[in-house]
Design a protein around this motif. Structure first.
Motif, PDB file in Angstrom:
ATOM      1  N   ASN A   3      41.854  41.600  65.324  1.00 47.36           N
ATOM      2  CA  ASN A   3      40.767  40.745  65.788  1.00 47.36           C
ATOM      3  C   ASN A   3      39.443  41.390  65.433  1.00 47.36           C
ATOM      4  OD1 ASN A   3      40.286  42.708  67.761  1.00 47.36           O
ATOM      5  ND2 ASN A   3      41.600  41.664  69.224  1.00 47.36           N
ATOM      6  N   ALA A   4      38.354  40.749  65.798  1.00 44.12           N
ATOM      7  CA  ALA A   4      37.033  41.218  65.394  1.00 44.12           C
ATOM      8  C   ALA A   4      36.716  42.606  65.934  1.00 44.12           C
ATOM      9  CB  ALA A   4      35.972  40.211  65.850  1.00 44.12           C
ATOM     10  N   GLU A   5      37.306  42.989  67.083  1.00 41.58           N
ATOM     11  CA  GLU A   5      37.010  44.293  67.656  1.00 41.58           C
ATOM     12  C   GLU A   5      37.587  45.441  66.833  1.00 41.58           C
ATOM     13  OE1 GLU A   5      38.394  41.798  69.836  1.00 41.58           O
ATOM     14  OE2 GLU A   5      36.349  41.209  70.263  1.00 41.58           O
ATOM     15  N   LEU A   6      38.621  45.186  66.043  1.00 45.23           N
ATOM     16  CA  LEU A   6      39.242  46.240  65.248  1.00 45.23           C
ATOM     17  C   LEU A   6      38.409  46.619  64.026  1.00 45.23           C
ATOM     18  CD1 LEU A   6      42.980  45.166  65.318  1.00 45.23           C
ATOM     19  CD2 LEU A   6      41.875  46.969  66.618  1.00 45.23           C
ATOM     20  N   GLY A   7      37.532  45.757  63.606  1.00 45.11           N
ATOM     21  CA  GLY A   7      36.701  46.046  62.446  1.00 45.11           C
ATOM     22  C   GLY A   7      37.402  45.689  61.148  1.00 45.11           C
ATOM     23  N   PRO A   8      36.679  45.836  60.061  1.00 46.21           N
ATOM     24  CA  PRO A   8      37.235  45.437  58.762  1.00 46.21           C
ATOM     25  C   PRO A   8      38.262  46.444  58.240  1.00 46.21           C
ATOM     26  CG  PRO A   8      35.046  46.334  58.488  1.00 46.21           C
ATOM     27  CD  PRO A   8      35.305  46.253  59.971  1.00 46.21           C
ATOM     28  N   VAL A   9      39.120  45.977  57.344  1.00 49.97           N
ATOM     29  CA  VAL A   9      40.088  46.817  56.653  1.00 49.97           C
ATOM     30  C   VAL A   9      39.638  46.932  55.203  1.00 49.97           C
ATOM     31  CG1 VAL A   9      42.476  46.974  55.825  1.00 49.97           C
ATOM     32  CG2 VAL A   9      42.006  46.233  58.149  1.00 49.97           C
ATOM     33  N   HIS A  10      39.429  48.159  54.740  1.00 44.40           N
ATOM     34  CA  HIS A  10      39.017  48.425  53.364  1.00 44.40           C
ATOM     35  C   HIS A  10      40.221  48.960  52.600  1.00 44.40           C
ATOM     36  CE1 HIS A  10      34.698  48.120  54.290  1.00 44.40           C
ATOM     37  NE2 HIS A  10      35.075  48.582  55.475  1.00 44.40           N
ATOM     38  N   LEU A  11      40.587  48.299  51.515  1.00 44.14           N
ATOM     39  CA  LEU A  11      41.716  48.724  50.692  1.00 44.14           C
ATOM     40  C   LEU A  11      41.245  48.947  49.265  1.00 44.14           C
ATOM     41  CD1 LEU A  11      44.321  46.117  51.975  1.00 44.14           C
ATOM     42  CD2 LEU A  11      44.109  48.493  52.688  1.00 44.14           C
ATOM     43  N   ARG A  12      41.914  49.872  48.572  1.00 41.69           N
ATOM     44  CA  ARG A  12      41.595  50.147  47.168  1.00 41.69           C
ATOM     45  C   ARG A  12      42.874  50.256  46.366  1.00 41.69           C
ATOM     46  NH1 ARG A  12      36.884  54.748  47.228  1.00 41.69           N
ATOM     47  NH2 ARG A  12      35.295  53.438  48.178  1.00 41.69           N
ATOM     48  N   ARG A  13      42.768  49.905  45.101  1.00 45.48           N
ATOM     49  CA  ARG A  13      43.871  50.085  44.163  1.00 45.48           C
ATOM     50  C   ARG A  13      43.283  50.692  42.901  1.00 45.48           C
ATOM     51  NH1 ARG A  13      47.883  45.433  41.718  1.00 45.48           N
ATOM     52  NH2 ARG A  13      49.241  46.866  40.592  1.00 45.48           N
ATOM     53  N   ILE A  14      43.631  51.937  42.639  1.00 44.62           N
ATOM     54  CA  ILE A  14      43.078  52.651  41.487  1.00 44.62           C
ATOM     55  C   ILE A  14      44.229  53.121  40.611  1.00 44.62           C
ATOM     56  CG2 ILE A  14      41.708  54.629  40.734  1.00 44.62           C
ATOM     57  CD1 ILE A  14      40.228  54.410  43.446  1.00 44.62           C
ATOM     58  N   ASP A  15      44.187  52.736  39.331  1.00 45.90           N
ATOM     59  CA  ASP A  15      45.190  53.152  38.351  1.00 45.90           C
ATOM     60  C   ASP A  15      44.461  53.468  37.052  1.00 45.90           C
ATOM     61  OD1 ASP A  15      47.295  53.579  36.643  1.00 45.90           O
ATOM     62  OD2 ASP A  15      48.286  51.656  37.042  1.00 45.90           O
ATOM     63  N   PRO A  16      44.119  54.745  36.832  1.00 41.53           N
ATOM     64  CA  PRO A  16      43.363  55.111  35.622  1.00 41.53           C
ATOM     65  C   PRO A  16      44.075  54.743  34.330  1.00 41.53           C
ATOM     66  CG  PRO A  16      43.423  56.945  37.172  1.00 41.53           C
ATOM     67  CD  PRO A  16      44.355  55.893  37.695  1.00 41.53           C
ATOM     68  N   LEU A  32      30.537  30.089  65.845  1.00 45.90           N
ATOM     69  CA  LEU A  32      29.716  29.586  66.942  1.00 45.90           C
ATOM     70  C   LEU A  32      30.460  28.599  67.833  1.00 45.90           C
ATOM     71  CD1 LEU A  32      26.359  28.976  65.056  1.00 45.90           C
ATOM     72  CD2 LEU A  32      26.912  30.828  66.634  1.00 45.90           C
ATOM     73  N   PHE A  33      31.588  28.091  67.343  1.00 43.32           N
ATOM     74  CA  PHE A  33      32.306  27.050  68.077  1.00 43.32           C
ATOM     75  C   PHE A  33      33.596  27.550  68.701  1.00 43.32           C
ATOM     76  CE2 PHE A  33      29.915  25.177  64.546  1.00 43.32           C
ATOM     77  CZ  PHE A  33      28.987  24.473  65.299  1.00 43.32           C
ATOM     78  N   GLY A  34      33.743  28.856  68.869  1.00 47.21           N
ATOM     79  CA  GLY A  34      34.905  29.409  69.543  1.00 47.21           C
ATOM     80  C   GLY A  34      36.074  29.745  68.643  1.00 47.21           C
ATOM     81  N   GLY A  35      35.969  29.476  67.377  1.00 47.53           N
ATOM     82  CA  GLY A  35      37.034  29.808  66.440  1.00 47.53           C
ATOM     83  C   GLY A  35      36.800  31.180  65.833  1.00 47.53           C
ATOM     84  N   ALA A  36      37.391  31.394  64.680  1.00 46.70           N
ATOM     85  CA  ALA A  36      37.235  32.671  63.992  1.00 46.70           C
ATOM     86  C   ALA A  36      37.264  32.425  62.485  1.00 46.70           C
ATOM     87  CB  ALA A  36      38.334  33.633  64.384  1.00 46.70           C
ATOM     88  N   SER A  37      36.536  33.253  61.765  1.00 54.17           N
ATOM     89  CA  SER A  37      36.516  33.173  60.305  1.00 54.17           C
ATOM     90  C   SER A  37      37.112  34.446  59.730  1.00 54.17           C
ATOM     91  CB  SER A  37      35.089  33.023  59.779  1.00 54.17           C
ATOM     92  OG  SER A  37      34.567  31.765  60.131  1.00 54.17           O
ATOM     93  N   LEU A  38      38.006  34.272  58.776  1.00 53.33           N
ATOM     94  CA  LEU A  38      38.566  35.388  58.022  1.00 53.33           C
ATOM     95  C   LEU A  38      37.714  35.534  56.770  1.00 53.33           C
ATOM     96  CD1 LEU A  38      40.738  37.504  57.388  1.00 53.33           C
ATOM     97  CD2 LEU A  38      42.097  35.656  56.388  1.00 53.33           C
ATOM     98  N   ILE A  39      37.088  36.695  56.615  1.00 54.74           N
ATOM     99  CA  ILE A  39      36.202  36.943  55.482  1.00 54.74           C
ATOM    100  C   ILE A  39      36.892  37.922  54.552  1.00 54.74           C
ATOM    101  CG2 ILE A  39      33.940  37.775  54.758  1.00 54.74           C
ATOM    102  CD1 ILE A  39      33.021  37.003  57.655  1.00 54.74           C
ATOM    103  N   ARG A  40      37.026  37.523  53.284  1.00 55.18           N
ATOM    104  CA  ARG A  40      37.673  38.358  52.280  1.00 55.18           C
ATOM    105  C   ARG A  40      36.676  38.656  51.166  1.00 55.18           C
ATOM    106  NH1 ARG A  40      43.171  35.492  50.614  1.00 55.18           N
ATOM    107  NH2 ARG A  40      42.030  33.544  50.663  1.00 55.18           N
ATOM    108  N   ASN A  41      36.557  39.932  50.810  1.00 59.73           N
ATOM    109  CA  ASN A  41      35.725  40.364  49.687  1.00 59.73           C
ATOM    110  C   ASN A  41      36.620  41.159  48.749  1.00 59.73           C
ATOM    111  OD1 ASN A  41      33.920  40.579  52.308  1.00 59.73           O
ATOM    112  ND2 ASN A  41      32.653  39.933  50.615  1.00 59.73           N
ATOM    113  N   TRP A  42      36.481  40.920  47.441  1.00 58.43           N
ATOM    114  CA  TRP A  42      37.292  41.666  46.491  1.00 58.43           C
ATOM    115  C   TRP A  42      36.583  41.765  45.149  1.00 58.43           C
ATOM    116  CZ3 TRP A  42      37.938  36.589  47.580  1.00 58.43           C
ATOM    117  CH2 TRP A  42      37.987  35.694  46.528  1.00 58.43           C
ATOM    118  N   GLY A  43      37.007  42.738  44.367  1.00 60.62           N
ATOM    119  CA  GLY A  43      36.446  42.893  43.032  1.00 60.62           C
ATOM    120  C   GLY A  43      36.645  44.300  42.500  1.00 60.62           C
TER     121      GLY A  43
END
Length: 85
Positions: A3-16, A32-43
């Motif tokens: 949940n939001a209290e746990l904070g974000p999870v940062h993952l990496r995949r490195i293969d030289p 704002l309406f009592g739900g939750a949003s899952l935010i994903r960032n990648w690159g």
């Protein structure tokens, strides 16, 4: 479940050998309406990457999606930076 209290999870995949240096970040934010949003960032590490926001009516649904995506990424070789050797 995550949940939001746990904070974000940062993952990496490195293969030289494959010139691969990727990141994936998952987080849950309340709406704002009592739900939750899952935010994903990648690159590629060193870039801003891309982002996707998926909104759920229930926080539990967002937590299930969070756990499912995290499991899938870990199976594909992503790991938290502290877990790498």
């Amino acid at each position: 479940m995550p949940n939001a209290e746990l904070g974000p999870v940062h993952l990496r995949r490195i293969d030289p050998a494959r010139n691969m240096a990727r990141f994936y970040v998952l987080s849950i934010q309340p709406t704002l309406f009592g739900g939750a949003s899952l935010i994903r960032n990648w690159g590629r590490i060193g870039t801003h990457g891309r982002a996707m926001v998926e909104t759920f009516d229930e926080g539990a649904d967002a937590g299930e999606a969070f756990a499912r995506i995290e499991r899938r990424k870990r199976r594909r070789g992503y790991a938290a930076p502290a877990e790498r050797t």
